[in-house]
Design an enzyme around this catalytic site. Structure first.
Site, PDB file in Angstrom:
ATOM      1  N   ASP A  78       0.818  -1.271   0.045  1.00 27.75           N
ATOM      2  CA  ASP A  78       0.084  -0.043  -0.006  1.00 27.75           C
ATOM      3  C   ASP A  78       0.916   1.351  -0.017  1.00 27.75           C
ATOM      4  OD1 ASP A  78      -1.796   2.188   0.468  1.00 27.75           O
ATOM      5  OD2 ASP A  78      -3.080   0.918   2.002  1.00 27.75           O
ATOM      6  N   VAL A  79       1.013   1.677  -1.116  1.00 25.80           N
ATOM      7  CA  VAL A  79       1.792   3.049  -1.018  1.00 25.80           C
ATOM      8  C   VAL A  79       1.675   4.207  -0.545  1.00 25.80           C
ATOM      9  CG1 VAL A  79       2.726   2.464  -3.538  1.00 25.80           C
ATOM     10  CG2 VAL A  79       0.756   4.185  -3.331  1.00 25.80           C
ATOM     11  N   THR A 111      -8.480   0.914 -19.435  1.00 28.04           N
ATOM     12  CA  THR A 111      -8.535   0.274 -18.398  1.00 28.04           C
ATOM     13  C   THR A 111      -9.751   0.562 -17.505  1.00 28.04           C
ATOM     14  OG1 THR A 111      -7.350   1.980 -16.866  1.00 28.04           O
ATOM     15  CG2 THR A 111      -5.730   0.345 -18.247  1.00 28.04           C
ATOM     16  N   ASN A 159       3.935   3.233 -10.741  1.00 30.07           N
ATOM     17  CA  ASN A 159       2.589   3.135 -11.798  1.00 30.07           C
ATOM     18  C   ASN A 159       1.315   3.322 -10.763  1.00 30.07           C
ATOM     19  OD1 ASN A 159       0.849   2.106 -14.072  1.00 30.07           O
ATOM     20  ND2 ASN A 159       0.484   0.579 -12.514  1.00 30.07           N
ATOM     21  N   TYR A 198      -7.225  14.898  -9.365  1.00 34.92           N
ATOM     22  CA  TYR A 198      -6.327  14.120 -10.036  1.00 34.92           C
ATOM     23  C   TYR A 198      -5.142  14.769 -11.041  1.00 34.92           C
ATOM     24  CZ  TYR A 198      -5.023  10.277 -13.200  1.00 34.92           C
ATOM     25  OH  TYR A 198      -4.421   9.332 -14.399  1.00 34.92           O
ATOM     26  N   LYS A 231      -0.962  14.660 -10.706  1.00 33.74           N
ATOM     27  CA  LYS A 231      -0.304  14.301 -11.976  1.00 33.74           C
ATOM     28  C   LYS A 231       0.725  15.382 -12.324  1.00 33.74           C
ATOM     29  CE  LYS A 231      -1.585  10.060 -12.207  1.00 33.74           C
ATOM     30  NZ  LYS A 231      -1.043   8.924 -11.741  1.00 33.74           N
TER      31      LYS A 231
HETATM   32  N1  LIG Z   1      -6.047   4.407 -17.894  1.00 33.98           N
HETATM   33  C1  LIG Z   1      -5.664   5.667 -18.403  1.00 33.98           C
HETATM   34  O1  LIG Z   1      -6.447   6.391 -19.454  1.00 33.98           O
HETATM   35  C2  LIG Z   1      -4.733   6.591 -17.654  1.00 33.98           C
HETATM   36  C3  LIG Z   1      -4.279   7.636 -18.187  1.00 33.98           C
HETATM   37  C4  LIG Z   1      -2.935   8.252 -17.575  1.00 33.98           C
HETATM   38  C5  LIG Z   1      -2.754   7.827 -16.450  1.00 33.98           C
HETATM   39  N2  LIG Z   1      -2.917   6.637 -15.892  1.00 33.98           N
HETATM   40  C6  LIG Z   1      -2.138   6.134 -14.900  1.00 33.98           C
HETATM   41  O2  LIG Z   1      -1.638   4.726 -15.019  1.00 33.98           O
HETATM   42  C7  LIG Z   1      -1.784   4.087 -13.826  1.00 33.98           C
HETATM   43  C8  LIG Z   1      -2.222   3.142 -13.726  1.00 33.98           C
HETATM   44  O3  LIG Z   1      -3.668   2.981 -13.851  1.00 33.98           O
HETATM   45  P1  LIG Z   1      -4.599   1.898 -14.747  1.00 33.98           P
HETATM   46  O4  LIG Z   1      -5.402   2.641 -15.677  1.00 33.98           O
HETATM   47  O5  LIG Z   1      -3.977   0.813 -15.005  1.00 33.98           O
HETATM   48  O6  LIG Z   1      -5.813   1.701 -13.491  1.00 33.98           O
HETATM   49  P2  LIG Z   1      -6.063   0.525 -12.553  1.00 33.98           P
HETATM   50  O7  LIG Z   1      -6.475  -0.806 -13.450  1.00 33.98           O
HETATM   51  O8  LIG Z   1      -7.049   1.079 -11.741  1.00 33.98           O
HETATM   52  O9  LIG Z   1      -4.792   0.149 -11.775  1.00 33.98           O
HETATM   53  C9  LIG Z   1      -4.497   0.904 -10.639  1.00 33.98           C
HETATM   54  C10 LIG Z   1      -3.167   0.304 -10.153  1.00 33.98           C
HETATM   55  O10 LIG Z   1      -2.718   1.091  -8.908  1.00 33.98           O
HETATM   56  C11 LIG Z   1      -2.724   0.287  -7.758  1.00 33.98           C
HETATM   57  N3  LIG Z   1      -2.750   1.083  -6.487  1.00 33.98           N
HETATM   58  C12 LIG Z   1      -3.976   1.962  -6.186  1.00 33.98           C
HETATM   59  N4  LIG Z   1      -3.541   2.305  -5.134  1.00 33.98           N
HETATM   60  C13 LIG Z   1      -2.814   1.898  -4.577  1.00 33.98           C
HETATM   61  C14 LIG Z   1      -2.138   1.764  -3.410  1.00 33.98           C
HETATM   62  N5  LIG Z   1      -2.572   2.651  -2.303  1.00 33.98           N
HETATM   63  N6  LIG Z   1      -1.073   1.108  -3.195  1.00 33.98           N
HETATM   64  C15 LIG Z   1      -0.680   0.202  -4.115  1.00 33.98           C
HETATM   65  N7  LIG Z   1      -0.994   0.144  -5.401  1.00 33.98           N
HETATM   66  C16 LIG Z   1      -2.301   1.007  -5.573  1.00 33.98           C
HETATM   67  C17 LIG Z   1      -4.052  -0.646  -8.200  1.00 33.98           C
HETATM   68  O11 LIG Z   1      -3.720  -1.988  -7.210  1.00 33.98           O
HETATM   69  P3  LIG Z   1      -4.686  -2.102  -5.991  1.00 33.98           P
HETATM   70  O12 LIG Z   1      -5.868  -1.614  -6.078  1.00 33.98           O
HETATM   71  O13 LIG Z   1      -4.566  -3.799  -6.132  1.00 33.98           O
HETATM   72  O14 LIG Z   1      -3.888  -1.741  -4.686  1.00 33.98           O
HETATM   73  C18 LIG Z   1      -3.615  -1.097  -9.387  1.00 33.98           C
HETATM   74  O15 LIG Z   1      -2.879  -2.276  -9.677  1.00 33.98           O
HETATM   75  C19 LIG Z   1      -2.062   5.208 -12.687  1.00 33.98           C
HETATM   76  O16 LIG Z   1      -1.352   6.096 -11.982  1.00 33.98           O
HETATM   77  C20 LIG Z   1      -3.032   6.363 -13.687  1.00 33.98           C
HETATM   78  O17 LIG Z   1      -3.324   7.460 -12.795  1.00 33.98           O
HETATM   79  C21 LIG Z   1      -3.974   5.802 -16.510  1.00 33.98           C
END
Ligand SMILES: NC(=O)c1ccc[n+]([C@@H]2O[C@H](COP(=O)([O-])OP(=O)(O)OC[C@H]3O[C@@H](n4cnc5c(N)ncnc54)[C@H](OP(=O)(O)O)[C@@H]3O)[C@@H](O)[C@H]2O)c1
Length: 225
Positions: A45-46, A176, A72, A141, A145
């Site tokens: 848990d970060v 996602t 990430n 958000y 970022k």
């Molecule tokens: N999808 C997009 O369009 C998009 C665009 C720009 C940037 N991003 C960024 O990409 C990254 C990954 O997002 P995603 O799209 O793959 O969404 P996602 O499927 O919701 O993945 C988010 C990941 O972050 C982990 N996480 C969240 N809170 C956490 C915590 N307190 N401790 C440890 N792990 C934690 C989650 O794991 P657990 O819940 O199991 O802890 C999950 O593995 C994020 O930083 C997001 O802001 C996504």
């Protein structure tokens, strides 16, 4: 790597393992993290400094260095200035900014000072295109970022002399769960395995090159993202 249990992180963990890397994946939902011969799943848990310390210690038990840190983990809570609760603001910054800081600071000693002649090591911070533009309706958000991207660019300068390249990767829409409510079909977005391929490319740049800040647009939505 963090956030390995779903979406972008899970796709990256799978690709890195196929590329032959020893992958240490961290997230709260350990069951979602790929785990087989070359990959292991770790509770992380970060938001919790002790949890980050334990994750770093676990990696250090098995390896005296890290070639690539994929920072990430992130949450995507929405809301305008008037709508955003203090709790949602804190949760966003605890995870996306403070968490990313704890992870980067924790692992940096395992990345610095590669052997003479070796390729620089790499930290990839997953920020967002919303950290490059103002995103109305996603105030906390977007601000988180921008902060992560700023931290990444500072670290890129600070660690350049220590053999580490730090890159802020700023994706637009990636298909996602985080963008499930988006007004575009998932097929028009960047696919998680495609972003994972870009991570591999960024981790294997020619020795003399530095990329510090890269925005990744969904090609089909370039005019709209
Ligand atoms: N999808 C997009 O369009 C998009 C665009 C720009 C940037 N991003 C960024 O990409 C990254 C990954 O997002 P995603 O799209 O793959 O969404 P996602 O499927 O919701 O993945 C988010 C990941 O972050 C982990 N996480 C969240 N809170 C956490 C915590 N307190 N401790 C440890 N792990 C934690 C989650 O794991 P657990 O819940 O199991 O802890 C999950 O593995 C994020 O930083 C997001 O802001 C996504």
């Amino acid at each position: 790597m963090t956030g390995a249990s779903s979406g972008i992180g899970r796709a990256a963990a799978e690709l890195f393992a196929r590329e032959g890397a020893r992958v240490f994946g961290g997230a709260r939902n350990v069951g979602g993290i790929p785990s087989d011969g070359s990959s292991s799943a770790h509770a992380l848990d970060v938001r919790n400094e002790d949890s980050v310390r334990s994750f770093v210690a676990r990696v250090r038990e098995e390896s005296d260095h890290v070639d690539l840190l994929l920072n990430n983990a992130g949450v995507g809570l929405g809301g305008t200035l008037l709508e955003t609760s203090t709790e949602d603001f804190d949760e966003t910054f605890q995870t996306n900014v403070r968490g990313a800081f704890l992870v980067m600071r924790g692992f940096a000693p395992l990345l610095v000072d590669p052997p003479p002649g070796a390729r620089p090591r790499t930290i990839l911070n997953v920020a967002s295109i919303l950290g490059t533009i103002p995103a109305s309706g996603l105030l906390a958000y977007s601000a988180s970022k921008w902060a992560l991207r700023g931290m990444s660019l500072c670290a890129a300068e600070e660690l350049a002399d220590r053999g580490v390249r730090v890159v802020s990767v700023n994706p637009g829409y990636v298909a996602t769960a985080m963008v499930a409510g988006a007004p575009y079909p998932a097929g028009t977005m960047v696919q998680p395995p495609e972003l994972a391929e870009i991570f591999v490319n960024l981790a294997t740049l020619p020795r003399g090159a530095q990329i510090d800040d890269v925005t990744v647009h969904p090609h089909a939505l370039y005019a709209h993202d």
